[in-house]
Scaffold this motif. Sequence first.
Motif, PDB file in Angstrom:
ATOM      1  N   MET A   1      67.456  35.178  44.544  1.00  0.00           N
ATOM      2  CA  MET A   1      66.194  35.170  45.270  1.00  0.00           C
ATOM      3  C   MET A   1      65.644  36.584  45.425  1.00  0.00           C
ATOM      4  SD  MET A   1      64.439  32.741  46.770  1.00  0.00           S
ATOM      5  CE  MET A   1      62.987  32.695  47.742  1.00  0.00           C
ATOM      6  N   GLY A   2      66.510  37.576  45.448  1.00  0.00           N
ATOM      7  CA  GLY A   2      66.061  38.952  45.616  1.00  0.00           C
ATOM      8  C   GLY A   2      65.267  39.445  44.422  1.00  0.00           C
ATOM      9  N   LEU A   3      65.654  39.024  43.216  1.00  0.00           N
ATOM     10  CA  LEU A   3      64.957  39.438  42.005  1.00  0.00           C
ATOM     11  C   LEU A   3      63.556  38.834  41.947  1.00  0.00           C
ATOM     12  CD1 LEU A   3      65.205  41.038  39.398  1.00  0.00           C
ATOM     13  CD2 LEU A   3      66.090  38.990  38.295  1.00  0.00           C
ATOM     14  N   LEU A   4      63.440  37.584  42.409  1.00  0.00           N
ATOM     15  CA  LEU A   4      62.139  36.906  42.414  1.00  0.00           C
ATOM     16  C   LEU A   4      61.171  37.590  43.375  1.00  0.00           C
ATOM     17  CD1 LEU A   4      60.428  34.534  41.396  1.00  0.00           C
ATOM     18  CD2 LEU A   4      61.305  33.207  43.322  1.00  0.00           C
ATOM     19  N   SER A   5      61.673  38.010  44.523  1.00  0.00           N
ATOM     20  CA  SER A   5      60.795  38.664  45.496  1.00  0.00           C
ATOM     21  C   SER A   5      60.350  40.040  44.992  1.00  0.00           C
ATOM     22  CB  SER A   5      61.478  38.777  46.854  1.00  0.00           C
ATOM     23  OG  SER A   5      62.619  39.597  46.751  1.00  0.00           O
ATOM     24  N   VAL A   6      61.209  40.734  44.237  1.00  0.00           N
ATOM     25  CA  VAL A   6      60.837  42.031  43.660  1.00  0.00           C
ATOM     26  C   VAL A   6      59.767  41.828  42.599  1.00  0.00           C
ATOM     27  CG1 VAL A   6      61.656  43.966  42.274  1.00  0.00           C
ATOM     28  CG2 VAL A   6      63.042  43.128  44.182  1.00  0.00           C
ATOM     29  N   ASP A   7      59.941  40.802  41.755  1.00  0.00           N
ATOM     30  CA  ASP A   7      58.925  40.501  40.740  1.00  0.00           C
ATOM     31  C   ASP A   7      57.586  40.145  41.381  1.00  0.00           C
ATOM     32  OD1 ASP A   7      60.652  40.990  38.668  1.00  0.00           O
ATOM     33  OD2 ASP A   7      61.171  38.872  38.345  1.00  0.00           O
ATOM     34  N   LEU A   8      57.654  39.357  42.445  1.00  0.00           N
ATOM     35  CA  LEU A   8      56.425  38.959  43.143  1.00  0.00           C
ATOM     36  C   LEU A   8      55.759  40.170  43.776  1.00  0.00           C
ATOM     37  CD1 LEU A   8      54.613  36.605  44.010  1.00  0.00           C
ATOM     38  CD2 LEU A   8      56.032  36.414  46.064  1.00  0.00           C
ATOM     39  N   LEU A   9      56.561  41.058  44.351  1.00  0.00           N
ATOM     40  CA  LEU A   9      56.024  42.266  44.974  1.00  0.00           C
ATOM     41  C   LEU A   9      55.355  43.156  43.928  1.00  0.00           C
ATOM     42  CD1 LEU A   9      55.748  43.962  47.543  1.00  0.00           C
ATOM     43  CD2 LEU A   9      57.917  45.024  46.958  1.00  0.00           C
ATOM     44  N   ILE A  10      55.989  43.329  42.775  1.00  0.00           N
ATOM     45  CA  ILE A  10      55.404  44.149  41.702  1.00  0.00           C
ATOM     46  C   ILE A  10      54.109  43.509  41.203  1.00  0.00           C
ATOM     47  CG2 ILE A  10      55.748  44.928  39.323  1.00  0.00           C
ATOM     48  CD1 ILE A  10      58.703  45.362  40.038  1.00  0.00           C
ATOM     49  N   THR A  11      54.129  42.175  41.042  1.00  0.00           N
ATOM     50  CA  THR A  11      52.937  41.467  40.586  1.00  0.00           C
ATOM     51  C   THR A  11      51.799  41.628  41.589  1.00  0.00           C
ATOM     52  OG1 THR A  11      54.303  39.850  39.449  1.00  0.00           O
ATOM     53  CG2 THR A  11      52.030  39.232  39.866  1.00  0.00           C
ATOM     54  N   LEU A  12      52.087  41.516  42.849  1.00  0.00           N
ATOM     55  CA  LEU A  12      51.047  41.657  43.870  1.00  0.00           C
ATOM     56  C   LEU A  12      50.522  43.081  43.970  1.00  0.00           C
ATOM     57  CD1 LEU A  12      52.428  39.372  46.723  1.00  0.00           C
ATOM     58  CD2 LEU A  12      50.548  38.909  45.138  1.00  0.00           C
ATOM     59  N   GLN A  13      51.316  44.060  43.559  1.00  0.00           N
ATOM     60  CA  GLN A  13      50.846  45.444  43.557  1.00  0.00           C
ATOM     61  C   GLN A  13      50.010  45.744  42.322  1.00  0.00           C
ATOM     62  OE1 GLN A  13      54.392  47.779  43.939  1.00  0.00           O
ATOM     63  NE2 GLN A  13      54.486  47.543  46.174  1.00  0.00           N
ATOM     64  N   ILE A  14      50.310  45.095  41.204  1.00  0.00           N
ATOM     65  CA  ILE A  14      49.598  45.360  39.952  1.00  0.00           C
ATOM     66  C   ILE A  14      48.263  44.628  39.903  1.00  0.00           C
ATOM     67  CG2 ILE A  14      49.688  44.977  37.458  1.00  0.00           C
ATOM     68  CD1 ILE A  14      52.661  45.589  37.584  1.00  0.00           C
ATOM     69  N   LEU A  15      48.209  43.392  40.380  1.00  0.00           N
ATOM     70  CA  LEU A  15      46.997  42.579  40.256  1.00  0.00           C
ATOM     71  C   LEU A  15      45.751  43.210  40.875  1.00  0.00           C
ATOM     72  CD1 LEU A  15      48.236  38.914  40.629  1.00  0.00           C
ATOM     73  CD2 LEU A  15      47.297  40.025  38.620  1.00  0.00           C
ATOM     74  N   PRO A  16      45.793  43.757  42.077  1.00  0.00           N
ATOM     75  CA  PRO A  16      44.570  44.368  42.616  1.00  0.00           C
ATOM     76  C   PRO A  16      44.060  45.541  41.776  1.00  0.00           C
ATOM     77  CG  PRO A  16      46.129  44.002  44.384  1.00  0.00           C
ATOM     78  CD  PRO A  16      46.847  43.703  43.100  1.00  0.00           C
ATOM     79  N   VAL A  17      44.972  46.327  41.232  1.00  0.00           N
ATOM     80  CA  VAL A  17      44.570  47.449  40.378  1.00  0.00           C
ATOM     81  C   VAL A  17      43.937  46.919  39.102  1.00  0.00           C
ATOM     82  CG1 VAL A  17      45.411  49.425  39.066  1.00  0.00           C
ATOM     83  CG2 VAL A  17      46.331  48.955  41.343  1.00  0.00           C
ATOM     84  N   PHE A  18      44.542  45.884  38.534  1.00  0.00           N
ATOM     85  CA  PHE A  18      44.010  45.298  37.301  1.00  0.00           C
ATOM     86  C   PHE A  18      42.615  44.734  37.535  1.00  0.00           C
ATOM     87  CE2 PHE A  18      43.428  41.497  34.647  1.00  0.00           C
ATOM     88  CZ  PHE A  18      43.438  42.093  33.410  1.00  0.00           C
ATOM     89  N   PHE A  19      42.439  43.981  38.618  1.00  0.00           N
ATOM     90  CA  PHE A  19      41.139  43.369  38.877  1.00  0.00           C
ATOM     91  C   PHE A  19      40.095  44.406  39.282  1.00  0.00           C
ATOM     92  CE2 PHE A  19      43.571  39.356  39.308  1.00  0.00           C
ATOM     93  CZ  PHE A  19      42.916  38.679  38.296  1.00  0.00           C
ATOM     94  N   SER A  20      40.512  45.455  39.965  1.00  0.00           N
ATOM     95  CA  SER A  20      39.537  46.491  40.311  1.00  0.00           C
ATOM     96  C   SER A  20      39.093  47.230  39.056  1.00  0.00           C
ATOM     97  CB  SER A  20      40.109  47.458  41.343  1.00  0.00           C
ATOM     98  OG  SER A  20      41.167  48.204  40.786  1.00  0.00           O
ATOM     99  N   ASN A  21      40.017  47.431  38.096  1.00  0.00           N
ATOM    100  CA  ASN A  21      39.626  48.046  36.827  1.00  0.00           C
ATOM    101  C   ASN A  21      38.676  47.137  36.057  1.00  0.00           C
ATOM    102  OD1 ASN A  21      41.081  50.368  37.240  1.00  0.00           O
ATOM    103  ND2 ASN A  21      42.857  49.693  36.075  1.00  0.00           N
ATOM    104  N   CYS A  22      38.959  45.839  36.044  1.00  0.00           N
ATOM    105  CA  CYS A  22      38.073  44.890  35.361  1.00  0.00           C
ATOM    106  C   CYS A  22      36.696  44.884  36.015  1.00  0.00           C
ATOM    107  CB  CYS A  22      38.659  43.485  35.391  1.00  0.00           C
ATOM    108  SG  CYS A  22      40.086  43.294  34.325  1.00  0.00           S
ATOM    109  N   LEU A  23      36.677  44.913  37.339  1.00  0.00           N
ATOM    110  CA  LEU A  23      35.405  44.930  38.057  1.00  0.00           C
ATOM    111  C   LEU A  23      34.635  46.203  37.750  1.00  0.00           C
ATOM    112  CD1 LEU A  23      33.639  43.462  40.129  1.00  0.00           C
ATOM    113  CD2 LEU A  23      34.836  44.734  41.907  1.00  0.00           C
TER     114      LEU A  23
END
Length: 68
Positions: A1-23
């Motif tokens: 479960m710890g690995l899944l939460s790290v992946d989710l945390l990384i994904t949640l940190q990357i997505l706003p940057v990606f969408f702000s760049n797209c915007l």
Amino acid sequence: MGLLSVDLLITLQILPVFFSNCLFLALYDSVILLKHMVLFLSRSKSGRGQTGRRSPKLQCNPHSQGQR
């Protein structure tokens, strides 16, 4: 479960940057497209006004064709 939460945390940190760049890129492209459209329309309006005018030298006078 710890690995899944790290992946989710990384994904949640990357997505706003990606969408702000797209915007940003979408906004930048829109501004560039608008700039080109305004330039194109201003050139077509000025070009259309010049085609209707003729200089006196270029006008055909049917009475002066045979005379010199």
